[in-house]
Design an enzyme around this catalytic site. Structure first.
Site, PDB file in Angstrom:
ATOM      1  N   SER A 120       0.835  -1.192   0.000  1.00  0.00           N
ATOM      2  CA  SER A 120       0.000   0.000   0.000  1.00  0.00           C
ATOM      3  C   SER A 120       0.879   1.254   0.000  1.00  0.00           C
ATOM      4  CB  SER A 120      -0.953  -0.047   1.203  1.00  0.00           C
ATOM      5  OG  SER A 120      -1.892   0.990   1.151  1.00  0.00           O
TER       6      SER A 120
ATOM      7  N   ASP B  17     -10.236  -4.228  -4.777  1.00  0.00           N
ATOM      8  CA  ASP B  17      -9.615  -3.284  -3.832  1.00  0.00           C
ATOM      9  C   ASP B  17     -10.445  -2.006  -3.764  1.00  0.00           C
ATOM     10  OD1 ASP B  17      -7.909  -1.410  -2.505  1.00  0.00           O
ATOM     11  OD2 ASP B  17      -6.155  -2.571  -3.126  1.00  0.00           O
TER      12      ASP B  17
ATOM     13  N   HIS C 272      -8.414  -4.636  -0.203  1.00  0.00           N
ATOM     14  CA  HIS C 272      -7.136  -3.975   0.080  1.00  0.00           C
ATOM     15  C   HIS C 272      -6.377  -4.628   1.230  1.00  0.00           C
ATOM     16  CE1 HIS C 272      -4.344  -0.649  -0.362  1.00  0.00           C
ATOM     17  NE2 HIS C 272      -4.386  -0.427   0.943  1.00  0.00           N
TER      18      HIS C 272
END
Length: 313
Positions: free
Chosen positions: A193, A258, A287
């Site tokens: 991320s 996501d 995610h």
């Protein structure tokens, strides 16, 4: 023009957001620290672990140290060390080029591991919360794990910012190489991320064994305004402009559902990356749950044991 509304275009060009504002809006949510690094100038006899550290446990908290430091985990870490884990974990502070102290953790998960993973974690977590995941991951993929906290996270000082992200991973990279003698050809850079931002930046400047980008973003503007096609000068986190400069093999992992960083970001980076290997698109994953799918560990193992073995043959 770029798919943006008139109002959005006016906001961009009349009062464009500076990178720090985009970064603050999109990325940085440091949690309340789940650990502390405490000075340990005189470790007690009998508590020394491999590497010159110290280890002890008290009630529901654990303490582990390396050299001058010991790590005190609070109950908020949701994980407490066993003695075996204490013996293979080192912690210390290093200093970045921007003057911040950076908390670092090195876990010797696999005694004869060829590779060490330099892991840049995601948002809203710190080393205390990630430590159990690191132990499990390293054991399963036969790699040691080195990680660090961004400025303003955990025991690291300063405030989160894009510039500090780059300085933080530089400090971690140099600490891993100098303190443990790990050569670049044995380091796998792993970013998750927001952690893909410092990972891509470092990987574009230094060659290493490989790079893993887990739920990566193309740029801050493209997250905030999904129809953005161009990288503006005030954009933050411009991974899309740097990924083509990475000389090492790159594995991109992204969930197709996501909800934080759209799957299209992973696709766009894959298309721009000259040394990308077969990616892992996890059907139905969001995610924060890719690690729960069996394909995740399977692909990582194959990447390390087959793809990299072929590269280094």
């Amino acid at each position: 023009m770029n798919g943006l509304s008139i109002r959005e275009l006016c906001c961009l060009f009349c009062c464009p957001p500076c990178p720090s504002r985009i970064a603050a809006k999109l990325a940085f949510l440091p949690p309340e620290p789940t650990y502390a690094l405490l000075p340990d100038p005189d470790p007690a006899p009998g508590l020394r672990s491999r590497g010159g550290g110290t280890a002890s446990t008290t009630g529901s908290t654990s303490v582990v140290g390396e050299g001058r430091w010991k790590l005190h985990l609070t109950e908020r870490a949701e994980f407490q060390y066993s003695q075996r884990e204490l013996d293979v974990t080192d912690v210390f502070l290093t200093r970045s080029s921007r003057g911040n102290r950076v908390g670092c953790m090195y876990i010797r998960c696999a005694p004869n591991a060829r590779f060490t993973v330099l892991f840049s974690h995601g948002n809203a977590v710190d080393l205390g919360q990630m430590s159990s995941f690191y132990i499990g991951l390293g054991t399963r993929i036969n790699c040691n794990i080195f990680s660090y906290d961004y400025s303003g996270y955990g025991a690291s000082t300063g405030k989160p910012s894009e510039k500090n992200l780059y300085a933080d991973i530089d400090a971690a990279w140099h600490a891993l190489r100098s303190r443990y003698g790990i050569s670049p050809e044995n380091i796998i850079l792993y970013g998750q991320s927001i952690g893909t931002v410092p990972t891509v930046d470092l990987a574009s400047r230094f060659e290493c064994a490989a790079v893993v980008l887990h739920s990566p973003l193309t740029s801050g503007m493209r997250v905030a305004f999904p129809d953005t096609k161009k990288t503006y000068c005030f954009d933050a986190f411009p991974n899309i402009e740097k990924v083509s400069k990475i000389p090492s093999p790159v594995l991109i992992i992204h969930g197709t559902e996501d909800e934080v960083i759209d799957f299209s970001h992973g696709l766009a980076l894959f298309e721009r990356c000259p040394k990308a290997v077969e990616p892992l698109w996890v059907e139905g994953a969001g995610h924060n749950d890719i690690e729960l799918y069996s394909q995740y560990l399977e692909r990582l193992r194959r990447f390390i044991n087959q793809d990299l073995a072929a590269q280094h043959a």
